[in-house]
Write a protein that holds these residues in place. Structure first.
Motif, PDB file in Angstrom:
ATOM      1  N   LYS A  58     -75.731  74.791 -84.022  1.00 56.81           N
ATOM      2  CA  LYS A  58     -74.801  74.992 -82.912  1.00 56.81           C
ATOM      3  C   LYS A  58     -74.812  76.448 -82.473  1.00 56.81           C
ATOM      4  CE  LYS A  58     -71.646  71.491 -84.766  1.00 56.81           C
ATOM      5  NZ  LYS A  58     -70.311  71.314 -85.353  1.00 56.81           N
ATOM      6  N   SER A  62     -71.750  76.884 -76.471  1.00 54.87           N
ATOM      7  CA  SER A  62     -71.109  75.586 -76.177  1.00 54.87           C
ATOM      8  C   SER A  62     -69.609  75.740 -75.936  1.00 54.87           C
ATOM      9  CB  SER A  62     -71.360  74.586 -77.302  1.00 54.87           C
ATOM     10  OG  SER A  62     -70.777  75.031 -78.513  1.00 54.87           O
ATOM     11  N   ILE A 158     -65.182  75.666 -82.916  1.00 58.16           N
ATOM     12  CA  ILE A 158     -66.471  74.970 -82.789  1.00 58.16           C
ATOM     13  C   ILE A 158     -66.664  74.008 -83.949  1.00 58.16           C
ATOM     14  CG2 ILE A 158     -68.982  75.308 -82.803  1.00 58.16           C
ATOM     15  CD1 ILE A 158     -68.533  77.810 -81.154  1.00 58.16           C
TER      16      ILE A 158
END
Length: 158
Positions: A58, A62, A158
């Motif tokens: 990740k 994002s 996240i």
């Protein structure tokens, strides 16, 4: 006898004042040391969590996309600020400028300003000096009317 008593009281008073003065001088050093330890613990936890996020494939990008943040200013260009800048610079998130008290000593490919300078409008300011977030948010909040968020909040969301 009277001289001995006055002399003894003077010595006792002097020792007491000296002890209080030394104690007062040591207290701030102890407080500073505890504050530094807390700051380094926060720093360590953030880095470990950020590493976990990266190992899962990740990216912090994002978070910005999901929240509609396309333009960013980064407050604080020490280790965490540099890592955030590196993560965002080649993405669809535009780092418009960075803010740092030591602007003259910062070298990046975007404008560098001090907190006292005019702050161009962006979608969000990300504060990487997480230990001082409340103070920084209060200071910047008097100058801008767009979101000011902590890197810590981003990483833990996240």
């Amino acid at each position: 006898m009277k001289k001995l008593t006055i002399s003894g009281l003077s010595a006792l008073l002097g020792a007491s004042v000296g002890a209080v003065a030394v104690g007062t001088m040591q207290k701030p050093k102890t407080v500073r040391r505890a504050d530094h330890t807390q700051k380094m613990t926060e720093f360590y936890r953030i880095l470990i969590e950020w590493l976990r996020i990266r190992q899962e494939g990740k990216s912090l990008v994002s978070y910005f996309i999901q929240n509609g943040y396309k333009t960013v200013a980064i407050y604080g260009m020490k280790e965490l600020g540099e890592r955030l800048y590196d993560e965002l610079k080649d993405s669809e998130i535009s780092v418009k400028y960075v803010i740092d008290k030591n602007a003259d000593a910062i070298y990046v490919d975007v404008d560098v300003v001090t907190p006292e300078d005019f702050l161009e409008e962006v979608d969000v300011i990300v504060v990487t000096a997480i230990h001082y977030f409340d103070e920084i948010e209060s200071m910047l909040g008097e100058k801008v009317d767009y979101p000011i968020i902590s890197l810590e909040d981003i990483i833990y969301e996240i």
